[in-house]
Write a protein that holds these residues in place. Structure first.
Motif, PDB file in Angstrom:
ATOM      1  N   VAL A  16       8.403   2.505 -37.124  1.00  5.15           N
ATOM      2  CA  VAL A  16       9.681   1.848 -36.811  1.00  5.15           C
ATOM      3  C   VAL A  16      10.010   2.225 -35.375  1.00  5.15           C
ATOM      4  O   VAL A  16      10.286   3.381 -35.076  1.00  5.15           O
ATOM      5  CB  VAL A  16      10.817   2.331 -37.737  1.00  5.15           C
ATOM      6  CG1 VAL A  16      12.119   1.621 -37.413  1.00  5.15           C
ATOM      7  CG2 VAL A  16      10.460   2.094 -39.177  1.00  5.15           C
ATOM      8  N   PRO A  60      19.281  -1.531 -36.395  1.00  8.93           N
ATOM      9  CA  PRO A  60      19.373  -0.816 -37.686  1.00  8.93           C
ATOM     10  C   PRO A  60      19.013  -1.649 -38.913  1.00  8.93           C
ATOM     11  O   PRO A  60      18.237  -1.207 -39.749  1.00  8.93           O
ATOM     12  CB  PRO A  60      20.826  -0.372 -37.733  1.00  8.93           C
ATOM     13  CG  PRO A  60      21.229  -0.270 -36.322  1.00  8.93           C
ATOM     14  CD  PRO A  60      20.455  -1.289 -35.560  1.00  8.93           C
ATOM     15  N   LEU A  61      19.574  -2.852 -39.010  1.00 10.51           N
ATOM     16  CA  LEU A  61      19.320  -3.618 -40.233  1.00 10.51           C
ATOM     17  C   LEU A  61      17.893  -4.184 -40.317  1.00 10.51           C
ATOM     18  O   LEU A  61      17.444  -4.585 -41.379  1.00 10.51           O
ATOM     19  CB  LEU A  61      20.343  -4.739 -40.388  1.00 10.51           C
ATOM     20  CG  LEU A  61      21.719  -4.276 -40.883  1.00 10.51           C
ATOM     21  CD1 LEU A  61      22.700  -5.422 -40.918  1.00 10.51           C
ATOM     22  CD2 LEU A  61      21.644  -3.627 -42.246  1.00 10.51           C
ATOM     23  N   ARG A  77      15.328  -2.403 -39.883  1.00 10.62           N
ATOM     24  CA  ARG A  77      14.443  -1.333 -40.355  1.00 10.62           C
ATOM     25  C   ARG A  77      14.045  -1.529 -41.814  1.00 10.62           C
ATOM     26  O   ARG A  77      13.104  -0.943 -42.287  1.00 10.62           O
ATOM     27  CB  ARG A  77      15.131   0.027 -40.197  1.00 10.62           C
ATOM     28  CG  ARG A  77      15.273   0.406 -38.766  1.00 10.62           C
ATOM     29  CD  ARG A  77      15.910   1.761 -38.632  1.00 10.62           C
ATOM     30  NE  ARG A  77      16.269   1.969 -37.237  1.00 10.62           N
ATOM     31  CZ  ARG A  77      17.348   2.589 -36.822  1.00 10.62           C
ATOM     32  NH1 ARG A  77      18.179   3.091 -37.701  1.00 10.62           N
ATOM     33  NH2 ARG A  77      17.603   2.739 -35.563  1.00 10.62           N
ATOM     34  N   ARG A  78      14.822  -2.368 -42.496  1.00  8.64           N
ATOM     35  CA  ARG A  78      14.489  -2.614 -43.904  1.00  8.64           C
ATOM     36  C   ARG A  78      13.119  -3.286 -44.031  1.00  8.64           C
ATOM     37  O   ARG A  78      12.480  -3.204 -45.066  1.00  8.64           O
ATOM     38  CB  ARG A  78      15.540  -3.504 -44.540  1.00  8.64           C
ATOM     39  CG  ARG A  78      15.511  -4.904 -43.986  1.00  8.64           C
ATOM     40  CD  ARG A  78      16.460  -5.828 -44.651  1.00  8.64           C
ATOM     41  NE  ARG A  78      16.548  -7.030 -43.835  1.00  8.64           N
ATOM     42  CZ  ARG A  78      17.473  -7.929 -43.952  1.00  8.64           C
ATOM     43  NH1 ARG A  78      18.424  -7.774 -44.822  1.00  8.64           N
ATOM     44  NH2 ARG A  78      17.490  -8.989 -43.194  1.00  8.64           N
ATOM     45  N   LEU A  83      10.377  -2.513 -42.967  1.00 11.03           N
ATOM     46  CA  LEU A  83       9.261  -1.594 -43.221  1.00 11.03           C
ATOM     47  C   LEU A  83       8.968  -1.478 -44.715  1.00 11.03           C
ATOM     48  O   LEU A  83       7.814  -1.528 -45.126  1.00 11.03           O
ATOM     49  CB  LEU A  83       9.558  -0.218 -42.635  1.00 11.03           C
ATOM     50  CG  LEU A  83       8.400   0.767 -42.788  1.00 11.03           C
ATOM     51  CD1 LEU A  83       7.224   0.352 -41.930  1.00 11.03           C
ATOM     52  CD2 LEU A  83       8.810   2.170 -42.422  1.00 11.03           C
ATOM     53  N   GLY A  84      10.015  -1.322 -45.509  1.00  8.69           N
ATOM     54  CA  GLY A  84       9.831  -1.163 -46.957  1.00  8.69           C
ATOM     55  C   GLY A  84       9.119  -2.358 -47.570  1.00  8.69           C
ATOM     56  O   GLY A  84       8.148  -2.212 -48.310  1.00  8.69           O
ATOM     57  N   ARG A 106       5.471  -2.670 -46.228  1.00  6.21           N
ATOM     58  CA  ARG A 106       4.606  -1.657 -46.857  1.00  6.21           C
ATOM     59  C   ARG A 106       4.238  -2.043 -48.277  1.00  6.21           C
ATOM     60  O   ARG A 106       3.077  -1.988 -48.671  1.00  6.21           O
ATOM     61  CB  ARG A 106       5.350  -0.323 -46.892  1.00  6.21           C
ATOM     62  CG  ARG A 106       4.713   0.740 -46.061  1.00  6.21           C
ATOM     63  CD  ARG A 106       5.614   1.930 -46.070  1.00  6.21           C
ATOM     64  NE  ARG A 106       4.965   3.033 -46.755  1.00  6.21           N
ATOM     65  CZ  ARG A 106       5.417   4.284 -46.706  1.00  6.21           C
ATOM     66  NH1 ARG A 106       6.496   4.561 -46.033  1.00  6.21           N
ATOM     67  NH2 ARG A 106       4.779   5.236 -47.326  1.00  6.21           N
ATOM     68  N   GLU A 134       4.515   8.711 -41.252  1.00  7.40           N
ATOM     69  CA  GLU A 134       5.573   7.840 -40.716  1.00  7.40           C
ATOM     70  C   GLU A 134       5.903   8.256 -39.282  1.00  7.40           C
ATOM     71  O   GLU A 134       6.102   9.440 -39.019  1.00  7.40           O
ATOM     72  CB  GLU A 134       6.825   7.946 -41.595  1.00  7.40           C
ATOM     73  CG  GLU A 134       6.595   7.346 -42.958  1.00  7.40           C
ATOM     74  CD  GLU A 134       7.761   7.510 -43.902  1.00  7.40           C
ATOM     75  OE1 GLU A 134       8.663   8.306 -43.614  1.00  7.40           O
ATOM     76  OE2 GLU A 134       7.759   6.830 -44.945  1.00  7.40           O
ATOM     77  N   THR A 175       7.810   7.115 -35.244  1.00  8.74           N
ATOM     78  CA  THR A 175       8.757   6.249 -34.524  1.00  8.74           C
ATOM     79  C   THR A 175       8.338   6.058 -33.059  1.00  8.74           C
ATOM     80  O   THR A 175       8.918   5.244 -32.361  1.00  8.74           O
ATOM     81  CB  THR A 175      10.186   6.838 -34.543  1.00  8.74           C
ATOM     82  OG1 THR A 175      10.122   8.186 -34.108  1.00  8.74           O
ATOM     83  CG2 THR A 175      10.792   6.783 -35.923  1.00  8.74           C
ATOM     84  N   GLU A 228       4.267  10.791 -31.617  1.00  8.49           N
ATOM     85  CA  GLU A 228       4.331  11.444 -32.929  1.00  8.49           C
ATOM     86  C   GLU A 228       3.001  11.386 -33.679  1.00  8.49           C
ATOM     87  O   GLU A 228       2.869  11.963 -34.750  1.00  8.49           O
ATOM     88  CB  GLU A 228       5.440  10.811 -33.782  1.00  8.49           C
ATOM     89  CG  GLU A 228       6.830  11.231 -33.337  1.00  8.49           C
ATOM     90  CD  GLU A 228       7.927  10.601 -34.154  1.00  8.49           C
ATOM     91  OE1 GLU A 228       7.648  10.040 -35.231  1.00  8.49           O
ATOM     92  OE2 GLU A 228       9.079  10.648 -33.696  1.00  8.49           O
ATOM     93  N   ARG A 270      -0.076  12.834 -34.281  1.00  7.38           N
ATOM     94  CA  ARG A 270      -0.717  14.114 -34.000  1.00  7.38           C
ATOM     95  C   ARG A 270      -2.059  14.165 -34.716  1.00  7.38           C
ATOM     96  O   ARG A 270      -2.113  14.238 -35.956  1.00  7.38           O
ATOM     97  CB  ARG A 270       0.180  15.273 -34.447  1.00  7.38           C
ATOM     98  CG  ARG A 270       1.526  15.280 -33.759  1.00  7.38           C
ATOM     99  CD  ARG A 270       2.371  16.460 -34.199  1.00  7.38           C
ATOM    100  NE  ARG A 270       2.449  16.590 -35.642  1.00  7.38           N
ATOM    101  CZ  ARG A 270       3.269  15.881 -36.410  1.00  7.38           C
ATOM    102  NH1 ARG A 270       4.048  14.963 -35.882  1.00  7.38           N
ATOM    103  NH2 ARG A 270       3.291  16.064 -37.705  1.00  7.38           N
ATOM    104  N   GLU A 279      -2.768  17.180 -37.030  1.00  2.57           N
ATOM    105  CA  GLU A 279      -2.083  17.093 -38.316  1.00  2.57           C
ATOM    106  C   GLU A 279      -2.791  16.085 -39.223  1.00  2.57           C
ATOM    107  O   GLU A 279      -2.987  16.327 -40.423  1.00  2.57           O
ATOM    108  CB  GLU A 279      -0.623  16.686 -38.066  1.00  2.57           C
ATOM    109  CG  GLU A 279       0.246  16.529 -39.295  1.00  2.57           C
ATOM    110  CD  GLU A 279       0.486  17.813 -40.068  1.00  2.57           C
ATOM    111  OE1 GLU A 279       0.403  18.891 -39.472  1.00  2.57           O
ATOM    112  OE2 GLU A 279       0.710  17.706 -41.296  1.00  2.57           O
TER     113      GLU A 279
END
Lengths: 365, 147
Positions: free
Chosen positions: B81, B87-88, B90-91, B93-94, B97, B117, B119, B123, B125, B128
């Protein structure tokens, strides 16, 4: 804010025959704070205190919704109920009763606030720290599933810590130093908190700095144009969140916000801890206080070390819309095509009442 | 079979050059933004901070002994994301997915081994991811991964 003010019996006060116009709600109160007998908060610690007032507030809010026809909408609209963690069962039942019987809404989707906030941040895994006006709550969520055995609220014998406590703290401290505000005192204290307060990375260094020089002092203009100087109050206010027992004089069961966060991390399964420490999502207006994010990162990083945290990396996510994150999450959930598992229908309620044992509102995956 | 299903099959088949796919959600349906042959590098260059995206890419494990060389493929999903997404939105993604994961399940094409996940690109890595891949490998413990 969810507050109601009853006007004093003065020539300026507006009286109307309908009960809903005999009071003023929310932001309206701040325009003429001296006109009201009392400011009455309807919700305290996330729990509704007065249901009659709550109905007035809801009616007021629904009237403000653009293009919403009360008569037509109530039978067709779905409502998302964003409730706090560990909401008492009686409170839940009353919500169902009011929304289905009084307002006659079509269906209801109950959801806990931190989970909605996480969803609004675009994540399904994370540790949500919600520092609201009335209470502070924490919920770890892994892949959309909330770890309900670990979730927690900041508790004390006197209440819960939130932004409201900081406002009271500011008001009390100003009172002790000789400034006595009238009815509008709460609002002034709130403004002082919002404009000048911050969280210091190291409290004692800040105390020393304040004693040596006046570089931390700021002036604040009151409504009557007089100015007051705010110095140590600026960082003491933020410190309340981290050491509430010391500043508020009440024993807090879980310590400060940092203790609450660390305890929750340590109670979580070790395999999930890294995911949680990398995704600490802040929510609520108080979480926007300057320096709050940095202090939390510092506290967690210095106090949880391997092997308790396999990779000692902490990432706190603070978004500009933190104050409204739960609301945004609720709006997102409302717009999704959810399965019937998440939805409570009015039809079902009228048939069999509230099935309070039905598991709900903790999973979204 | 739709182009999305064909592309997913080609990624999981190991026989074709496809090493990464980046999905987006447009007008109520999943669409493919890019298909790459370089795995993680292609994914990094395709990420857009104003969008919600779902990259899936393949990683080769390196496991070379004196006499035997084993190569296995693992799959990583990075739900993304962007920082400038409204903001709205972002839904998306669900639903994106769920849509892609259920397509993968229905096709029985393979499994996603690791999900992280993110942004922003920083991020991602690799260390990891390697740790998580090693956990996902089960009894097969490769000596390294080819990114």
């Amino acid at each position: 804010p969810s507050m109601i003010g009853r006007p004093k019996n003065s020539p300026n006060a507006v009286f109307q025959p309908q009960h809903e116009f005999k009071c003023h709600i929310g932001e309206e109160l701040h325009q003429f704070p001296f006109r009201y007998d009392e400011f009455k908060p309807i919700i305290s610690c996330g729990i509704v205190q007065d249901w009659d007032e709550m109905i007035i507030l809801l009616e007021y809010c629904l009237k403000k919704v653009p293009k919403f026809d009360m008569q037509e909408g109530k039978y067709t609209r779905r409502v998302v109920l964003n409730e706090p963690l560990l909401n008492p069962i009686k409170n839940k039942q009353k919500w169902f009763e009011i929304l289905f019987e009084y307002f006659e809404f079509h269906s209801l989707v109950p959801q806990v606030q931190p989970l909605a906030a996480l969803y609004a941040s675009g994540r399904t895994t994370g540790l949500v720290l919600d520092v609201g006006e009335d209470c502070t709550q924490i919920l770890p969520v892994y892949d959309g599933y909330a770890l309900s055995n670990v979730m927690n609220k900041m508790r004390s014998w006197g209440g819960r810590v939130g932004g409201g406590d900081l406002t009271k703290f500011v008001a009390n401290l100003k009172y002790e130093s000789g400034w006595e505000f009238s009815n509008s005192g709460r609002e002034i204290s709130k403004k002082i908190k919002e404009r000048l307060a911050y969280v210091a990375p190291n409290y004692w260094k800040e105390v020393e700095l304040n004693a040596e020089s006046s570089q931390l002092s700021r002036t604040f203009e009151l409504p009557d144009k007089t100015t007051i100087t705010i110095d140590d109050l600026r960082f003491k206010c933020g410190e309340v969140l981290f050491r509430p027992s010391e500043f508020l004089g009440v024993d807090y069961v879980d310590g400060g916000i940092d203790d609450l966060l660390i305890n929750t991390l340590l109670k979580s399964p070790i395999d999930c801890r890294n995911d949680f420490s990398n995704n600490i999502v802040l929510c609520g207006g108080t979480a926007l206080m300057p320096g709050f994010k940095e202090r939390l990162e510092l506290e967690v990083q210095s106090r949880i070390l391997p092997p308790h945290l396999p990779t000692p990396k902490v990432n706190v996510i603070q978004q500009v819309e933190s104050s409204y994150l739960s609301w945004i999450g609720g709006a997102i959930i409302g717009s999704l095509g959810l399965t019937t598992h998440y939805i409570f229908s009015r039809e079902g309620y009228m048939e069999s009442g509230v099935d309070i044992n039905r598991p709900y509102s903790l999973n979204l995956s | 079979m739709s182009s999305i299903e064909e592309t997913i099959k080609s990624l999981f088949s190991n026989k074709e050059d496809t090493k990464s796919i980046v999905f987006e959600w447009e007008n109520g349906a999943a669409v493919i933004k890019t298909v790459g042959v370089n795995g993680l590098e292609d994914v990094k260059s395709a990420l857009d901070s104003t969008k919600v995206q779902l990259p899936i890419f393949a990683v080769q494990s390196i496991d070379k002994d004196e006499s035997v060389e084993t190569q296995r493929t693992y799959f990583v999903q990075l739900p993304f994301v962007g920082e400038n997404v409204k903001p709205l939105r972002r839904r998306d993604l669900g639903v994106l997915r769920n849509s892609i994961n259920s397509t993968i399940d229905n096709l029985k094409a393979g499994h996603i081994h690791v999900t992280m996940e993110i942004t922003n690109v920083d991020e991602i890595r690799v260390e990891e991811l390697e740790k998580r891949l090693l956990t996902a490998c089960g009894s097969h413990k490769p000596k390294g991964f080819k990114w």
